[in-house]
Design a protein around this motif. Structure first.
Motif, PDB file in Angstrom:
ATOM      1  N   PRO A  92       0.705  -1.343   0.155  1.00  0.00           N
ATOM      2  CA  PRO A  92       0.021  -0.084   0.187  1.00  0.00           C
ATOM      3  C   PRO A  92       0.798   1.260  -0.058  1.00  0.00           C
ATOM      4  N   VAL A  93       0.381   2.299  -0.885  1.00  0.00           N
ATOM      5  CA  VAL A  93       0.980   3.557  -0.955  1.00  0.00           C
ATOM      6  C   VAL A  93       0.190   4.648  -0.218  1.00  0.00           C
ATOM      7  N   VAL A  94       0.946   5.654   0.671  1.00  0.00           N
ATOM      8  CA  VAL A  94       0.051   6.812   0.980  1.00  0.00           C
ATOM      9  C   VAL A  94       0.970   7.893   0.691  1.00  0.00           C
ATOM     10  N   LEU A  95      -0.007   8.895   0.143  1.00  0.00           N
ATOM     11  CA  LEU A  95       0.591  10.167  -0.155  1.00  0.00           C
ATOM     12  C   LEU A  95       0.191  11.379   0.757  1.00  0.00           C
ATOM     13  N   ASP A  96       0.993  12.145   1.236  1.00  0.00           N
ATOM     14  CA  ASP A  96       1.022  13.579   1.837  1.00  0.00           C
ATOM     15  C   ASP A  96       1.225  14.558   0.817  1.00  0.00           C
ATOM     16  N   PRO A  97       0.002  15.082   0.144  1.00  0.00           N
ATOM     17  CA  PRO A  97       0.415  16.079  -0.833  1.00  0.00           C
ATOM     18  C   PRO A  97       0.760  17.478  -0.177  1.00  0.00           C
ATOM     19  N   VAL A  98       1.918  17.779   0.599  1.00  0.00           N
ATOM     20  CA  VAL A  98       2.302  18.808   1.629  1.00  0.00           C
ATOM     21  C   VAL A  98       2.028  20.149   0.445  1.00  0.00           C
ATOM     22  N   GLY A  99       1.230  20.956   0.946  1.00  0.00           N
ATOM     23  CA  GLY A  99       1.202  22.321   0.180  1.00  0.00           C
ATOM     24  C   GLY A  99       0.839  22.184  -1.264  1.00  0.00           C
ATOM     25  N   ALA A 100       0.097  21.090  -1.652  1.00  0.00           N
ATOM     26  CA  ALA A 100      -0.658  21.226  -2.786  1.00  0.00           C
ATOM     27  C   ALA A 100      -1.385  22.351  -3.071  1.00  0.00           C
ATOM     28  N   GLY A 101      -1.240  23.150  -4.323  1.00  0.00           N
ATOM     29  CA  GLY A 101      -2.199  24.114  -4.331  1.00  0.00           C
ATOM     30  C   GLY A 101      -1.227  25.778  -4.023  1.00  0.00           C
ATOM     31  N   ALA A 102      -0.326  25.472  -3.092  1.00  0.00           N
ATOM     32  CA  ALA A 102       0.240  26.786  -2.693  1.00  0.00           C
ATOM     33  C   ALA A 102       1.204  27.097  -3.960  1.00  0.00           C
ATOM     34  N   THR A 103       1.600  26.152  -4.450  1.00  0.00           N
ATOM     35  CA  THR A 103       2.600  26.511  -5.687  1.00  0.00           C
ATOM     36  C   THR A 103       1.913  25.734  -7.030  1.00  0.00           C
ATOM     37  N   ALA A 104       2.130  25.923  -8.177  1.00  0.00           N
ATOM     38  CA  ALA A 104       1.809  25.403  -9.570  1.00  0.00           C
ATOM     39  C   ALA A 104       2.682  24.030  -9.361  1.00  0.00           C
ATOM     40  N   TYR A 105       3.958  24.368  -9.035  1.00  0.00           N
ATOM     41  CA  TYR A 105       4.855  22.878  -9.068  1.00  0.00           C
ATOM     42  C   TYR A 105       4.237  21.793  -8.219  1.00  0.00           C
ATOM     43  N   ARG A 106       3.970  22.282  -7.087  1.00  0.00           N
ATOM     44  CA  ARG A 106       3.423  21.136  -6.029  1.00  0.00           C
ATOM     45  C   ARG A 106       2.084  20.567  -6.602  1.00  0.00           C
ATOM     46  N   THR A 107       1.290  21.516  -7.305  1.00  0.00           N
ATOM     47  CA  THR A 107      -0.169  20.883  -7.634  1.00  0.00           C
ATOM     48  C   THR A 107       0.308  20.021  -8.895  1.00  0.00           C
ATOM     49  N   ASP A 108       1.038  20.340  -9.752  1.00  0.00           N
ATOM     50  CA  ASP A 108       1.454  19.431 -10.984  1.00  0.00           C
ATOM     51  C   ASP A 108       2.053  18.180 -10.618  1.00  0.00           C
TER      52      ASP A 108
END
Ligand code: ATP
Ligand code: TZP
Ligand code: MG
Ligand code: MG
Length: 264
Positions: free
Chosen positions: A84-100
């Motif tokens: 199983p894989v778990v993801l923590d998308p820290v700061g997604a939305g804060a910058t385009a790079y993180r969102t992408d």
């Protein structure tokens, strides 16, 4: 038997590709809980580490091109070998790079669970929700509907944390009311929770929703006790006592203090 007891019995190996802020705290938190942390991000070894682990935790807190590639290699190896894989998308939305990057990871890796604050999860599924760096910003919206929508879209368990935590696999949804506001004064408490979820998923036999609910509630119970024992002191004392409580909370204490509501 609870998943908590099984974590302590099985001592699962948890592979973390995480950020430089929280690496030590995460390793110590997993050890206190009774899991076995393994931090590894070299391209040469991540596929092997993922394959031998009970769970893989990906955290984009201080991402760069090297770790993105590490995450793709580890995540795909985990998928191939049923880890199983778990993801923590820290700061997604804060910058385009993180969102992408988050979008690239979720489209190329099948997640078992996603854990983030409300702004991060909203951005993962393409909804607007303001954020302030790595912290959730103000915003209005239906957090329960968001968790259900994200879970259906990603076909995984989604955990949105905050004062109350919402956990959904799209069909069933739970609200967990454990926790303490002082958790927001210690960096990495969200990231460590994501890795704790990984430890619980490692012993879940595929029951990702139930194991996630128990992980989140257990974590909140440990925080409540630590906050009580360090009342009138500061976040530093709380952080140390919180690590103690991750080791000391028994399945019996957990059962007595857990506040879990299933939505109908
Ligand atoms: P953020 O950066 O927005 O703080 P995060 O990734 O650090 O997000 P949190 O949402 O703070 O993650 O969740 C971490 C832990 O803190 C969870 O167990 C959550 O239940 C708990 N928590 C967060 N805020 C509160 C609060 N106001 N009251 C009680 N518990 C809280
Ligand atoms: N900056 C980049 S990652 C990170 C900071 C402060 C840690 C975030 O940890 P958490 O668990 O989301 O509070
Ligand atoms: Mg936080
Ligand atoms: Mg976070």
């Amino acid at each position: 038997m609870t998943y908590l007891a099984n974590v302590r019995l099985q001592n699962p190996l948890v592979h973390n590709i995480t950020n430089i802020v929280v690496t030590n705290f995460t390793a110590n938190g997993l050890l206190a809980l009774g899991a076995s942390p393994f931090m590894a991000d070299a391209h040469e070894e991540v596929q092997d580490v993922a394959k031998m682990s009970g769970a893989v935790v990906l955290n984009i807190g201080t991402l760069n091109d090297h770790t993105i590639q590490s995450m793709l290699l580890a995540g795909q190896s985990a998928n191939t070998h049923g880890v199983p894989v778990v993801l923590d998308p820290v700061g997604a939305g804060a910058t385009a790079y993180r969102t992408d990057v988050t979008q690239a990871l979720t489209s190329q890796i099948q997640l078992a669970a996603l854990r983030g604050n409300v702004a991060e999860v909203a951005n993962v599924v393409g909804e607007r929700w303001s954020s302030k760096g790595v912290d959730a910003g103000e915003g209005e919206g239906d957090v329960i509907a968001l968790a259900q929508k994200a879970a259906r879209k990603l076909v995984c368990t989604v955990i949105i944390t905050g004062k109350e935590d919402v956990i959904s696999n799209g069909d069933n949804t739970y609200i967990v009311s454990n926790g303490h506001p002082i958790l927001t004064k210690v960096t990495g408490t969200g990231c460590l929770l994501t890795s704790v979820v990984g430890a619980f998923l490692a012993v879940s036999n595929g029951n990702f929703l139930e194991a996630s609910v128990e992980a989140v509630s257990f974590y909140g119970v440990a925080a409540e006790i630590a906050a009580r024992l360090t009342a009138h002191q500061g976040p530093g004392s709380f952080q140390v006592e919180f690590l103690n409580q991750l080791a000391l909370v028994t399945p019996e204490i957990f059962k007595e203090m857990s506040q879990i509501k299933k939505l109908t």
